[in-house]
Scaffold this motif. Structure first.
Motif, PDB file in Angstrom:
ATOM      1  N   ALA A  69       0.853  -1.192   0.000  1.00 58.66           N
ATOM      2  CA  ALA A  69       0.000   0.000   0.000  1.00 58.66           C
ATOM      3  C   ALA A  69       0.884   1.235   0.000  1.00 58.66           C
ATOM      4  N   VAL A  70       0.386   2.282  -0.621  1.00 56.61           N
ATOM      5  CA  VAL A  70       1.070   3.564  -0.670  1.00 56.61           C
ATOM      6  C   VAL A  70       0.283   4.544   0.194  1.00 56.61           C
ATOM      7  N   LEU A  71       1.007   5.296   1.000  1.00 58.78           N
ATOM      8  CA  LEU A  71       0.391   6.285   1.886  1.00 58.78           C
ATOM      9  C   LEU A  71       0.958   7.662   1.603  1.00 58.78           C
ATOM     10  N   LEU A  78       0.624   0.277 -10.621  1.00 57.15           N
ATOM     11  CA  LEU A  78       1.608   1.300 -10.965  1.00 57.15           C
ATOM     12  C   LEU A  78       1.735   2.309  -9.831  1.00 57.15           C
ATOM     13  N   LEU A  79       2.955   2.699  -9.535  1.00 60.53           N
ATOM     14  CA  LEU A  79       3.193   3.656  -8.464  1.00 60.53           C
ATOM     15  C   LEU A  79       2.512   4.991  -8.740  1.00 60.53           C
ATOM     16  N   THR A  80       2.550   5.449  -9.966  1.00 61.05           N
ATOM     17  CA  THR A  80       1.929   6.742 -10.281  1.00 61.05           C
ATOM     18  C   THR A  80       0.434   6.719  -9.989  1.00 61.05           C
ATOM     19  N   ASP A  81      -0.228   5.622 -10.326  1.00 62.72           N
ATOM     20  CA  ASP A  81      -1.656   5.504 -10.037  1.00 62.72           C
ATOM     21  C   ASP A  81      -1.917   5.411  -8.542  1.00 62.72           C
ATOM     22  N   ALA A  82      -1.048   4.691  -7.834  1.00 63.74           N
ATOM     23  CA  ALA A  82      -1.194   4.555  -6.376  1.00 63.74           C
ATOM     24  C   ALA A  82      -1.019   5.908  -5.696  1.00 63.74           C
ATOM     25  N   LEU A  83      -0.050   6.691  -6.147  1.00 61.81           N
ATOM     26  CA  LEU A  83       0.161   8.018  -5.571  1.00 61.81           C
ATOM     27  C   LEU A  83      -1.030   8.933  -5.837  1.00 61.81           C
ATOM     28  N   ALA A  84      -1.581   8.855  -7.030  1.00 63.14           N
ATOM     29  CA  ALA A  84      -2.746   9.683  -7.361  1.00 63.14           C
ATOM     30  C   ALA A  84      -3.943   9.303  -6.495  1.00 63.14           C
ATOM     31  N   ALA A  85      -4.163   8.007  -6.309  1.00 68.85           N
ATOM     32  CA  ALA A  85      -5.282   7.553  -5.481  1.00 68.85           C
ATOM     33  C   ALA A  85      -5.064   7.916  -4.004  1.00 68.85           C
ATOM     34  N   ALA A  86      -3.845   7.769  -3.516  1.00 65.86           N
ATOM     35  CA  ALA A  86      -3.542   8.135  -2.124  1.00 65.86           C
ATOM     36  C   ALA A  86      -3.695   9.645  -1.935  1.00 65.86           C
ATOM     37  N   ASP A  87      -3.309  10.413  -2.939  1.00 72.29           N
ATOM     38  CA  ASP A  87      -3.449  11.868  -2.882  1.00 72.29           C
ATOM     39  C   ASP A  87      -4.925  12.257  -2.808  1.00 72.29           C
ATOM     40  N   ALA A  88      -5.750  11.636  -3.631  1.00 69.86           N
ATOM     41  CA  ALA A  88      -7.193  11.919  -3.598  1.00 69.86           C
ATOM     42  C   ALA A  88      -7.782  11.540  -2.242  1.00 69.86           C
ATOM     43  N   ALA A  89      -7.356  10.406  -1.691  1.00 66.22           N
ATOM     44  CA  ALA A  89      -7.852   9.978  -0.374  1.00 66.22           C
ATOM     45  C   ALA A  89      -7.392  10.934   0.721  1.00 66.22           C
ATOM     46  N   MET A  90      -6.161  11.435   0.606  1.00 61.84           N
ATOM     47  CA  MET A  90      -5.645  12.373   1.603  1.00 61.84           C
ATOM     48  C   MET A  90      -6.442  13.673   1.572  1.00 61.84           C
ATOM     49  N   CYS A 120      -3.637   4.004  -0.479  1.00 65.15           N
ATOM     50  CA  CYS A 120      -4.052   3.276  -1.670  1.00 65.15           C
ATOM     51  C   CYS A 120      -3.460   1.871  -1.617  1.00 65.15           C
ATOM     52  N   PRO A 121      -4.296   0.869  -1.318  1.00 64.41           N
ATOM     53  CA  PRO A 121      -3.818  -0.514  -1.431  1.00 64.41           C
ATOM     54  C   PRO A 121      -3.572  -0.855  -2.898  1.00 64.41           C
ATOM     55  N   ILE A 122      -2.428  -1.366  -3.211  1.00 63.58           N
ATOM     56  CA  ILE A 122      -2.066  -1.688  -4.594  1.00 63.58           C
ATOM     57  C   ILE A 122      -3.045  -2.680  -5.206  1.00 63.58           C
ATOM     58  N   PHE A 161       4.663  13.867   3.210  1.00 60.63           N
ATOM     59  CA  PHE A 161       5.439  12.648   3.370  1.00 60.63           C
ATOM     60  C   PHE A 161       4.761  11.517   2.616  1.00 60.63           C
ATOM     61  N   VAL A 162       5.533  10.479   2.347  1.00 58.28           N
ATOM     62  CA  VAL A 162       5.027   9.339   1.598  1.00 58.28           C
ATOM     63  C   VAL A 162       5.630   8.069   2.192  1.00 58.28           C
ATOM     64  N   ALA A 163       4.893   6.987   2.079  1.00 59.02           N
ATOM     65  CA  ALA A 163       5.406   5.694   2.535  1.00 59.02           C
ATOM     66  C   ALA A 163       4.824   4.600   1.663  1.00 59.02           C
ATOM     67  N   VAL A 164       5.526   3.509   1.603  1.00 60.91           N
ATOM     68  CA  VAL A 164       5.012   2.298   0.983  1.00 60.91           C
ATOM     69  C   VAL A 164       5.338   1.163   1.950  1.00 60.91           C
ATOM     70  N   ILE A 165       4.343   0.309   2.172  1.00 60.62           N
ATOM     71  CA  ILE A 165       4.572  -0.848   3.031  1.00 60.62           C
ATOM     72  C   ILE A 165       4.214  -2.114   2.268  1.00 60.62           C
ATOM     73  N   ARG A 166       4.886  -3.188   2.636  1.00 58.78           N
ATOM     74  CA  ARG A 166       4.712  -4.468   1.936  1.00 58.78           C
ATOM     75  C   ARG A 166       3.316  -5.030   2.087  1.00 58.78           C
ATOM     76  N   ASP A 167       2.766  -4.886   3.284  1.00 57.12           N
ATOM     77  CA  ASP A 167       1.478  -5.504   3.579  1.00 57.12           C
ATOM     78  C   ASP A 167       0.697  -4.577   4.491  1.00 57.12           C
ATOM     79  N   LEU A 168      -0.364  -4.001   3.961  1.00 57.30           N
ATOM     80  CA  LEU A 168      -1.166  -3.052   4.734  1.00 57.30           C
ATOM     81  C   LEU A 168      -1.748  -3.691   5.982  1.00 57.30           C
ATOM     82  N   ALA A 169      -2.104  -4.961   5.898  1.00 54.70           N
ATOM     83  CA  ALA A 169      -2.669  -5.649   7.063  1.00 54.70           C
ATOM     84  C   ALA A 169      -1.652  -5.768   8.193  1.00 54.70           C
ATOM     85  N   ALA A 170      -0.354  -5.805   7.851  1.00 56.31           N
ATOM     86  CA  ALA A 170       0.688  -5.933   8.874  1.00 56.31           C
ATOM     87  C   ALA A 170       0.944  -4.610   9.589  1.00 56.31           C
TER      88      ALA A 170
END
Length: 174
Positions: free
Chosen positions: A58-60, A147-159, A138-140, A108-117
């Motif tokens: 997931a991207v935050l 794609l990272l660009t799509d994940a960042l856009a979705a996380a940005d909209a959620a933020m 944005c869960p991948i 700030f931005v982060a990516v984690i391997r497993d959002l559930a963890a």
């Protein structure tokens, strides 16, 4: 003969030292000097690697609420302290499960391997000090193409949706 060898070695030694200096400068350019977090370029390479290898990644995106007011009211030293505290908390939350970066300003931005963890509620709570923070996730797995660009856009909209919901506290939106 020894003088001839020494004369050959000196330029090589100079190039080796020069290469070491350039390597250190490049490493510093990929780290934010204030927080020690990865800059956009350094973080992006790591994030893309994690996304490719971990389908539950997931991207935050994290943005500090009212950061400008803090800087204007209490000065840049207080703003810097808030940025460093946020970076430290985000880095600790990611641990070995991901990587954090600073895009600039109070973002700030982060990516984690497993959002559930990762305990997202714990992150939101800890980021709430010293300032409220808006977090977008944005869960991948929710993307048609990971794609990272799509994940960042979705996380940005959620933020920004989280920011619009309240000006008092932080909310996490997925």
């Amino acid at each position: 003969m020894d003088l001839h060898i020494a004369a050959s070695i000196v330029p090589l030694l100079g190039w080796a030292v020069h290469g070491g200096i350039l390597t250190r400068r490049l490493a510093c350019a990929r780290r934010d000097p204030l927080t020690g977090l990865h800059t956009r370029a350094g973080w992006t390479a790591r994030a893309e690697h994690l996304i490719r290898r971990h389908p539950n990644a997931a991207v935050l995106l994290v943005d500090l609420d009212h950061f400008k007011t803090l800087n204007d009211t209490h000065g840049h030293a207080a703003g810097d302290a808030a940025l460093v505290a946020t970076a430290d908390r985000l880095r600790a939350w990611c641990g070995h499960n991901g990587t954090a970066g600073r895009l600039g300003g109070d973002e700030f931005v982060a990516v984690i391997r497993d959002l559930a963890a990762g305990d997202l509620d714990a992150l939101t709570a800890v980021l709430h000090r010293p300032l409220a923070a808006s977090v977008g996730v944005c869960p991948i797995a929710e993307l048609p193409v990971p794609l990272l660009t799509d994940a960042l856009a979705a996380a940005d909209a959620a933020m920004y949706a989280a920011k619009g919901r309240t000006r008092r506290g932080s909310h996490t939106t997925r």
